[in-house]
Enzyme design. Structure first.
Site, PDB file in Angstrom:
ATOM      1  CB  ALA A 112      -0.929   0.002   1.219  1.00 35.95           C
ATOM      2  NE  ARG A 144       6.979   2.655  -3.920  1.00 36.54           N
ATOM      3  CZ  ARG A 144       8.248   3.048  -3.981  1.00 36.54           C
ATOM      4  NH1 ARG A 144       8.758   3.459  -5.116  1.00 36.54           N
ATOM      5  NH2 ARG A 144       9.010   3.018  -2.909  1.00 36.54           N
ATOM      6  CG  ASP A 192       9.385 -10.302   1.434  1.00 33.51           C
ATOM      7  OD1 ASP A 192       8.414 -10.379   0.663  1.00 33.51           O
ATOM      8  OD2 ASP A 192      10.538 -10.650   1.117  1.00 33.51           O
ATOM      9  CE1 TYR A 234       3.160  -8.393 -12.485  1.00 34.70           C
ATOM     10  CE2 TYR A 234       2.203  -8.355 -14.684  1.00 34.70           C
ATOM     11  CZ  TYR A 234       2.219  -7.903 -13.379  1.00 34.70           C
ATOM     12  OH  TYR A 234       1.298  -6.981 -12.952  1.00 34.70           O
ATOM     13  CB  ILE A 243      -2.348   1.582 -14.236  1.00 30.05           C
ATOM     14  CG1 ILE A 243      -3.524   0.614 -14.469  1.00 30.05           C
ATOM     15  CG2 ILE A 243      -2.673   2.587 -13.134  1.00 30.05           C
ATOM     16  CD1 ILE A 243      -4.839   1.273 -14.786  1.00 30.05           C
TER      17      ILE A 243
END
Length: 248
Positions: free
Chosen positions: A13, A15, A62, A155, A188
């Site tokens: 949370a 950035r 983490d 990813y 985004i």
């Protein structure tokens, strides 16, 4: 104020999209536990949230570690008494081809993006089952649904795993009135996109039917919808927020 009296945990949370989601939930009245690895940024987020008139605490850890998930949920439970909403946003990306990618790099992305999502779900679900209520929102990616040359295979594979985990948990938890959905953002504007060259940005724009790159608030608004009672007949979905880049 659709979330007044609710408590939410938001991972990653500090950035970008995670920050926007945290502030969006706070704007609707939710109290927050936020997590990340940068304590200075988390402290800044706490102050931003508190200016909105709701409580906020943080935990530094983490997200790829099961002990981080357990400790975060336990502290939130001790502080607030319950947890109504979990947003699994913590994630990392790497940019390499399959042959360039090391096994360590593959494992790190899987550990954060997929394993971390599982760990936080496992940590919070017993409480939600006891309460017979809960909203879990997993931040995935359109890379889960279509390959992307600008991301390592780890990813997309990790986010595809998040999409399946979302569906599986939605089915398993439905009898307990626990809703599990995912958001799949496309392009985004974040710190990462600010590093794009003008040429690459133009290439991205040409592939977006709406003709513009999204903002973190667009993902946050979807998260607010999924966290609220407005989505009380929606579960097991992976919702695209991408300007029409991928339609399904």
């Amino acid at each position: 104020m659709r979330l007044t009296g609710k408590t939410a945990v938001v991972t990653g949370a500090s950035r970008g999209i995670g920050r926007a989601i945290a502030l969006g939930l706070a704007d609707e009245g939710a109290s927050l536990m936020i997590t990340g690895t940068n304590e200075d940024l988390l402290k800044e987020r706490v102050e931003e949230v508190k200016k909105r008139g709701v409580d906020c605490i943080y935990y530094v850890g983490d997200a790829s570690l099961a002990e981080t998930a357990q400790a975060t949920i336990e502290e939130a439970k001790i502080h607030y008494g319950t947890i109504d909403i979990l947003v699994n946003n913590a994630g990392i990306n790497q940019r390499s081809t399959t042959l360039e990618m090391s096994i360590d790099d593959w494992q790190r992305v899987m550990d954060v993006n997929l394993n971390g999502t599982l760990y936080f779900c496992q940590a919070v679900l017993p409480l939600m089952i006891e309460n017979r209520a809960g909203k879990i929102i997993n931040v995935s990616s359109t890379a889960a649904k279509a390959p992307h040359r600008n991301a390592a295979p780890s990813y997309g594979a990790s986010k595809a795993g998040v999409d399946y985990l979302t569906k599986h948990l939605a089915l398993e938890m439905a009898p307990h009135q626990i809703y599990v959905n995912a958001i799949c953002p496309g392009p985004i504007e974040t710190d990462m996109s600010k590093q794009w060259t003008d040429e690459y940005r133009q290439t991205v724009l040409e592939k977006i039917p709406l003709g513009r790159i999204g903002e973190p608030k667009h993902v946050a608004e979807t998260a607010v919808f999924l966290a609220s009672s407005m989505s009380d007949f929606i579960t097991g979905q992976s919702i695209n927020v991408n300007g029409g880049t991928l339609m399904s």
